[in-house]
Write a protein that holds these residues in place. Structure first.
Motif, short mmCIF file in Angstrom:
data_model
loop_
_atom_site.label_atom_id
_atom_site.label_comp_id
_atom_site.label_asym_id
_atom_site.label_seq_id
_atom_site.Cartn_x
_atom_site.Cartn_y
_atom_site.Cartn_z
N LYS A 176 3.70 11.43 2.16
CA LYS A 176 2.42 11.91 1.36
C LYS A 176 1.47 12.71 2.06
O LYS A 176 1.18 12.34 3.30
CB LYS A 176 1.50 10.64 0.69
CG LYS A 176 2.42 9.48 -0.10
CD LYS A 176 1.45 8.13 -0.09
CE LYS A 176 2.73 7.18 -0.56
NZ LYS A 176 3.15 7.43 -1.99
N HIS A 218 7.60 5.22 0.81
CA HIS A 218 6.13 5.36 0.90
C HIS A 218 5.71 5.60 1.92
O HIS A 218 5.74 4.29 2.89
CB HIS A 218 5.66 3.96 -0.03
CG HIS A 218 4.15 4.05 0.21
ND1 HIS A 218 3.37 3.38 -0.91
CD2 HIS A 218 3.33 4.37 0.95
CE1 HIS A 218 2.07 3.33 -0.76
NE2 HIS A 218 1.94 3.93 0.53
N HIS A 249 -1.43 4.00 -5.72
CA HIS A 249 -1.72 2.72 -4.94
C HIS A 249 -2.64 1.68 -5.65
O HIS A 249 -3.83 2.15 -6.14
CB HIS A 249 -2.53 3.22 -3.46
CG HIS A 249 -1.98 3.97 -2.49
ND1 HIS A 249 -1.20 5.30 -2.60
CD2 HIS A 249 -1.54 3.54 -1.07
CE1 HIS A 249 -0.40 5.44 -1.66
NE2 HIS A 249 -0.88 4.62 -0.62
N ASP A 296 4.99 2.52 4.53
CA ASP A 296 3.56 2.82 4.18
C ASP A 296 3.21 3.26 5.50
O ASP A 296 1.98 3.38 5.90
CB ASP A 296 2.68 1.62 3.92
CG ASP A 296 1.27 1.83 3.37
OD1 ASP A 296 1.41 3.08 3.02
OD2 ASP A 296 0.43 1.30 3.29
N HIS A 332 3.10 7.61 4.89
CA HIS A 332 2.15 8.76 5.17
C HIS A 332 2.69 9.41 6.67
O HIS A 332 1.37 9.08 7.67
CB HIS A 332 0.60 8.15 4.96
CG HIS A 332 0.43 7.31 4.15
ND1 HIS A 332 -0.62 7.76 3.18
CD2 HIS A 332 0.64 6.08 3.56
CE1 HIS A 332 -0.87 6.77 2.11
NE2 HIS A 332 -0.05 5.86 2.45
N HIS A 374 2.04 -1.35 -3.44
CA HIS A 374 1.06 -2.65 -2.82
C HIS A 374 1.23 -3.84 -3.59
O HIS A 374 1.84 -4.67 -3.38
CB HIS A 374 -0.40 -2.21 -2.66
CG HIS A 374 -0.58 -1.18 -1.30
ND1 HIS A 374 -0.43 -1.67 0.06
CD2 HIS A 374 -0.96 0.11 -1.22
CE1 HIS A 374 -0.78 -0.63 0.75
NE2 HIS A 374 -1.00 0.67 0.02
#
Ligand code: DI6
Ligand code: FE
Length: 401
Positions: A135, A66, A236, A311, A68, A259
């Motif tokens: 992502k 996960h 999420h 994350d 970004h 999360h």
């Protein structure tokens, strides 16, 4: 080409436990593991290469499931402002927060986004990451989401890492759609997803289910559209409040719900039944100084598989280290080092739908592994940062990153 790797101990992570083999050996044939076991039982063979791992502990390559990683600018200035007492709401009202990253990402060229993301990704690779999920979600219009997804594909083509791309167009409401969230969801379902999927840019679809993002009903429409295109979904969910997005994700057989600080035991039961992985993100928990802990006991009791990820994002988890996440999963969430390691190997693979081929060291799987000069596997979750001596092997070949 066959290679014999020996003089090592292995934590294979088969079935999500250390599954230790002492004084082990491994035979790789091309990109795959052909044999693994005690060195004394290794098949005699005509090996093209024999590699001495000098007593290292071998684990599967890390999988950061996960992130970004692709975005323009960064928000260290906002971090500084917040520490001087400016609230998150005031920063957002002044055009900061996700909106500022969206502006910077839209303004950046594909080459600029590639160059900055490559540097961030190299930090992860130097720590033993061999697979990563990235992502989109800071473009929020078709051209900008496409630009990010193309950068994600290029990272996978140019760096020694397997990259899964996830379309997170439903991350936040873009300014053009202010007060018109349902229209933006229509645009995602009818235009963005079909176009981006047709271009081969999307491996999975994600959304942000939260009172300050999208409602469960809106997320459900995105899921229906994704599944009509044959794409798996993720979510999420339950980061800041309890909307039961994780139960919704389970109903759609999502690969993962991520999360989860505010999830309930019923959500955990639903996820266990659907095989949806719980991805815990200790970097965001820490950076936001969250105090609500994910329900570890309910997750364990019902047998939900637990992954851990960085994350990596500019707003809530500027985390460039998976090993630091291992430590935080243990210190903040009271996971054991063994659970945390399963969280960045086998269970992370499952969160990406790649557990048949990745995430543990077993015959037939891809030979992605790290040989660490450490005393025992718990060292990986123990040290806070720093660079541990290691050799990284991807697809059966040693890589330098
Ligand atoms: N949850 C988060 O914590 C981030 N996105 C999400 O869905 C926030 C991203 C940001 O602030 O840039
Ligand atoms: Fe995220």
């Amino acid at each position: 080409m066959k290679t014999l790797w020996q003089h090592c101990n292995v934590a294979s992570m088969a079935s999500g436990t250390y599954s230790i083999i002492e004084d082990a050996a491994m035979v790789t044939s091309g990109a795959h593991i052909e044999w693994i076991g005690r060195r004394s039982e290794a098949p005699a063979g005509d090996y093209a290469q024999v590699k001495d791992l000098a007593g290292a502990w071998v684990t599967p390559g890390f999988i950061d499931c996960h992130t970004h990683t692709v975005f323009g600018g960064n928000r260290s200035g906002e971090f500084e402002q917040r520490l001087q007492g400016v609230s998150y709401a005031e920063i957002a009202a002044a055009g900061g927060g996700i909106a500022s990253t969206v502006r910077a990402t839209r303004a950046a060229s594909e080459d600029e986004l590639f160059a900055s993301a490559k540097k961030r990704l190299q930090n992860l690779l130097r720590e033993g990451v061999t697979s990563v999920e990235i992502k989109s979600g800071y473009g929020l219009d078709l051209a900008s989401e496409r630009k990010i997804l193309r950068v994600i594909r290029r990272l996978g083509a140019e760096l020694p890492v397997s990259v899964r791309s996830t379309c997170l167009a439903a991350h936040a409401l873009p300014p053009e759609y202010a007060e018109r969230a349902d229209d933006y969801i229509d645009h995602i379902c009818h235009e963005m997803l079909p176009a981006l999927a047709a271009e081969g840019l999307v491996d999975a679809v994600d959304a942000f289910c939260e009172y300050l993002a999208f409602s469960p009903a809106q997320v459900e429409r995105v899921f229906v559209a994704a599944q009509a295109l044959g794409l798996p979904v993720k979510l999420h969910a339950e980061q800041l409040s309890s909307l039961h997005g994780s139960s919704l994700a389970a109903r759609y057989h999502a690969l993962s719900a991520d999360h989860l600080e505010f999830m309930t035991e019923d959500d955990a039961i639903a996820m266990a039944q659907s095989g949806t992985v719980a991805v815990l993100l200790p970097g965001a928990f820490y950076f936001l100084r969250e105090t609500q802990l994910p329900p570890m006991e309910a997750l364990r009791k019902h047998g939900v598989k637990i992954a851990v990820a960085s994350d990596l994002n500019p707003g809530t988890s500027p985390a460039l280290s998976v090993r630091l996440m291992l430590n935080m999963a243990c210190t903040c969430f009271r996971m054991t080092p063994e659970e945390a390691l399963a969280g960045v190997t086998l269970h992370a693979a499952k969160a990406l739908g790649m557990e048949q081929t990745h995430g543990s060291l077993e015959v037939g799987k891809v030979a992605d592994f790290v040989a660490w000069q450490i005393d025992r596997p718990a060292d990986l979750a123990y040290w806070l940062g720093g660079d541990l001596e290691k050799r990284v092997v991807r697809h059966g070949v040693e890589v330098t990153v």
